[in-house]
Structure formats: structure tokens, C-alpha cells
Scaffold this motif. Sequence first.
Motif, PDB file in Angstrom:
ATOM      1  N   HIS A 110     -30.491  15.733 -17.011  1.00  0.00           N
ATOM      2  CA  HIS A 110     -31.694  16.076 -16.745  1.00  0.00           C
ATOM      3  C   HIS A 110     -32.637  14.969 -17.492  1.00  0.00           C
ATOM      4  O   HIS A 110     -33.649  14.687 -16.808  1.00  0.00           O
ATOM      5  CB  HIS A 110     -32.047  17.441 -17.428  1.00  0.00           C
TER       6      HIS A 110
ATOM      7  N   ARG B 130     -28.653  17.441  -7.706  1.00  0.00           N
ATOM      8  CA  ARG B 130     -29.160  17.882  -6.310  1.00  0.00           C
ATOM      9  C   ARG B 130     -30.640  18.241  -6.420  1.00  0.00           C
ATOM     10  O   ARG B 130     -31.663  17.586  -5.354  1.00  0.00           O
ATOM     11  CB  ARG B 130     -28.605  19.221  -6.035  1.00  0.00           C
ATOM     12  N   ARG B 131     -31.200  18.568  -7.260  1.00  0.00           N
ATOM     13  CA  ARG B 131     -32.757  18.771  -7.349  1.00  0.00           C
ATOM     14  C   ARG B 131     -33.507  17.461  -7.482  1.00  0.00           C
ATOM     15  O   ARG B 131     -34.386  17.351  -6.816  1.00  0.00           O
ATOM     16  CB  ARG B 131     -32.990  19.609  -8.809  1.00  0.00           C
TER      17      ARG B 131
ATOM     18  N   ALA C  74     -33.491  16.331  -3.927  1.00  0.00           N
ATOM     19  CA  ALA C  74     -34.379  16.955  -3.107  1.00  0.00           C
ATOM     20  C   ALA C  74     -36.057  16.509  -3.363  1.00  0.00           C
ATOM     21  O   ALA C  74     -36.574  16.717  -2.460  1.00  0.00           O
ATOM     22  CB  ALA C  74     -34.211  18.519  -3.327  1.00  0.00           C
ATOM     23  N   ARG C  75     -36.118  16.243  -4.573  1.00  0.00           N
ATOM     24  CA  ARG C  75     -37.482  15.495  -4.709  1.00  0.00           C
ATOM     25  C   ARG C  75     -37.701  14.304  -4.370  1.00  0.00           C
ATOM     26  O   ARG C  75     -38.703  13.747  -4.540  1.00  0.00           O
ATOM     27  CB  ARG C  75     -37.683  15.625  -6.357  1.00  0.00           C
TER      28      ARG C  75
ATOM     29  N   ASP D  48     -26.119  20.438 -10.199  1.00  0.00           N
ATOM     30  CA  ASP D  48     -27.464  21.113  -9.862  1.00  0.00           C
ATOM     31  C   ASP D  48     -28.447  20.161 -10.173  1.00  0.00           C
ATOM     32  O   ASP D  48     -29.648  20.111  -9.464  1.00  0.00           O
ATOM     33  CB  ASP D  48     -27.642  22.394 -10.414  1.00  0.00           C
ATOM     34  N   GLU D  49     -28.450  19.539 -11.409  1.00  0.00           N
ATOM     35  CA  GLU D  49     -29.637  18.605 -11.646  1.00  0.00           C
ATOM     36  C   GLU D  49     -29.852  17.484 -10.705  1.00  0.00           C
ATOM     37  O   GLU D  49     -30.862  17.033 -10.260  1.00  0.00           O
ATOM     38  CB  GLU D  49     -29.265  17.921 -13.201  1.00  0.00           C
TER      39      GLU D  49
END
Length: 478
Positions: A223, A251-252, A255-256, A248-249
Motif C-alpha cells: 500500500h 487491483r485497487r 482501478a484508479r 487487492d492493493e
Amino acid sequence: MSYDVVIRGGTVATAADTYRADVGIRDGRIVAIADSLADAREVIDAGGLLVLPGGIDSHVHIEQPGGDGSMTADDFESGTRSAACGGTTTIMPFAMQFRGRSLRETTDAYRRKAEGKAMIDYAIHLIIADPTDQVIGQDLPALIKDGYTSFKVYMTYDDLKLNDRQMLDVLSLARREGAMTMIHAENSDCISWLTARLAATGRTGPRYHCTSRPMPVEREASHRAIALAELLDTPMLLVHVSGREAVDEIRRAQARGLKVYGETCPQYLFLEEANLAMPGFMGAMCVCSPPPRDRANQAAMWDALAGGVFQVVSSDHCPYRFNDPKGKMIAGPNAPFWKIPNGIPGIETRLPLLFDGVSKGRITLQQFVALSATNQARIYGLDGRKGAIAVGADADIALWDPKREVTIRNEDLHHNVDYTPYEGITVTGWPVHVLSRGTVVVRDGRPLGRKGHGEFLRCRPPEAAKPAGRRVVPAELV
Ligand code: DUC
Ligand code: ZN
Ligand code: ZN
């Protein structure tokens, strides 16, 4: 037109399609792809075989010394031989800077280790442990111009780690010069705090290596690394991602709209914590960082491969012999886990293990090609030349038997290591013949490579390292 080699009757697979074609090779390059090609000095019958770009293993540690006196077990000869036997035709090891040492001298000395030994081509990443003004201001820009366009930084290990400010210096330089930064993301203070607690309570065996580096340690650092890269709008790649929370980090971030790339490795698809709990000191064989997780995380990693979160599957081949005072036994057979060199072998088994995912329907053949070769070429500035079956590209080709079942046995591998963590695992699909720039370096599974055939590759500043254009701080500050 005549060819040096024609690969006849195979099924070509690229990152985009699969089709039946002959492949014609001249002067080490692919010069024709057509329905039917004649007239060659050598014809290789590829009936029933897949014709794939030779793999690019963009994360390996060859002849790399450690600060503790350890030494990785493969040199450029055994490492490249083993790589070729596993379907890989380009490797990318690291020239590792020790603090206080010149980066240029480190790199030149490392280049000399490869000369006359490598059997397949190689490019070199740098490890930046000491980002002084000289390194950031002069050495790195000059090295990038000389074809070393990617470097790794560590957020852990006392003798390697950079603090956040130093990371920003490196990322800012990478942005200016168009280089790719690879990040080892684990929170150093968490690891040392947990290690001290484990030591104080007598929990020192290899299995506690996993306890000292649980998933939040990697999640938090991932992160933070993403935030630092985002601040400067600098693309970067998180290496050896081990489990769902780090996925998940990424992927997020993706997505940004951030250019955050992800790499994982077979150990996070096939090994688990339980492998470190083998009797006695045997768990040391699977000590690597980050550590393998559990079955649920393995499944999450396959899902992330299928879902396109990862761009790269590398081996992170960091081989230490088990019975060796420069290897896993450097501090003896009863050493506490924090004295066991981190890393496992896997240069030859990387692609068969990943291909098994194709055989089992977990990823597509096109994803296999992208994850094993094509994306690495794009991310590290070798595209056009490597990672594709295309006219004009180097004839680096692996002919695969997609039906061949193989039970992995260390005695059948070609690395210089006395074990494989994948012993006894049966996979479907194995490379049969491998060509490096048109020269057969593996025939019927047997290595034929010549020492010195492998050439040093200068990488271009990759397109993938261009900023995404999502500025957070004013341009003049970056
Ligand atoms: N990081 C690597 O990339 N390889 C082995 C050990 C480590 O921490
Ligand atoms: Zn690492
Ligand atoms: Zn590594």
C-alpha cells in the motif's frame, strides 16, 4: 527464399492468438511465418507441439553474494542451462550494490561474471541499496543510457532497505529517465519486532519464518509503495506478490488508473506455509520472502492471474544449496530462521508449473504466453526483439508438448542445487526443444547449449514506464 531452420507443422501461440503455421528462421531471426515453408538447412518437426516464444525470466539471482557470506548456487553457466531446459530463453538477474560501493563498478563486475558463460541471452537489473547523490545524479542516468533500465529497491533487510524518502528519490529518478522500478514490499520494522518476540519465546525453527512475515506486513508495504509511486506518477512493479491482500492493493491501484504492475511466482501458486514445517531443518528448503501462504491464498493468486491483475510470472530463482556452508546451512543445521538465506530455486520449473495452469483450465494459453514472455519484454524494454513469435523478432522459441506428464524430480533438473521444493509434483506440459536466436539449445529435453552463446541485452526505457499522466504534486516538485 531459403532458411537456416524451419519449424514445421506446429501450432503457434502468441499473447493474442493460436494458429497453425510454419516458422522460418534466418541469421537468428524469425523471417517468415506462413502456411507452408520449404527449403531449409534444418527442419524441426513440430507436429503435435506448441510453438511458443521462449520464456523471459525477469527475476532471477545468479551468482549473487549475500551480506552474510552466502552465495546463490547457480552461476551463468548452470543457471542459463537450467533455464533453457525449462523453456526460458532470456534471463534478467540483478547486479547488487553493497552500501558504500560504486554502482558502476558493481555492474561492470557483474557483467564480467556472465561473459563467456551464459548459454542464453540476458539483461541485467540493478539493486539500489545506497541511493547517494552520486548514484541518483550521475551513475544511474548513465547506466540507464547503457541499457540497464530497471532496478529493484527493498523495503526490508537491514543492509538493503531504503526509507520512504530514499524510495521517493529513486522513483523520481525513474520517472525522469524512463526506467522501471521493482519493489520488494515488506514492512521491515514489523518483521524485526515479530522476530524479536519469536526469539524471546524460543520459536526459532524454519516454520516461524512465516510467523515473522504475515500477510499484513506485505499488504502495508504494498500500500505504501503504491502511494509513493502515485505521489510522483511513476509506474512501478511489485515483485513476488504472495497473497490476496497484496493483490487487492494492486487491483485497487489499477482501478484508479495507476500504472502499477504485479509479479508473482510459482512458490505462491504451489507451496504453502506447511512446507516450512517439514521435520528438522528441512523447512529451510522453502524459506523465501515473502513466505508461501495457504491454500486460499494460492487460489486467490490463480484467480488474479486469470483476472489480469498480474503482468509477470517470474521464478525469483534465488537458489541456495541445502547442504552447503554458503547455502541454507550457513549458520548450521540448528540455525534460527532469521539466519537462513532467503530464497528457493525454480528457474527450470517456472514455466512447466505455470503451464500446468493452462492444462487445468485456470489460465488460457494466451495468458500463459503473456505472463511468461510477452509482458516481460514490454515492461523491461525488450519488445520487438524478445517475447514474441513475430517476423523480425529473435528466434527464441520453445516447442512444447502440451500433453506430456512429468513428475518433477530434482535429479532430472539442471540447476546446481541439491533439492527442488517442487519434488514429486506432477505437471502436464513440458518443453521439448528450445532455440535461442535460431540455435537449438535444448533438443528432446537435453541441453546442447554452448557457453558464451548468450549475449548481453541492452534494454530500452520501456513504454510501460511512461507516467500515466495522473499528477498529484506539481510537476516542478517531481
Ligand atoms: N527477495 C527476492 O527477490 N529474492 C529472494 C529473497 C528476497 O527477499
Ligand atoms: Zn525481494
Ligand atoms: Zn528475488
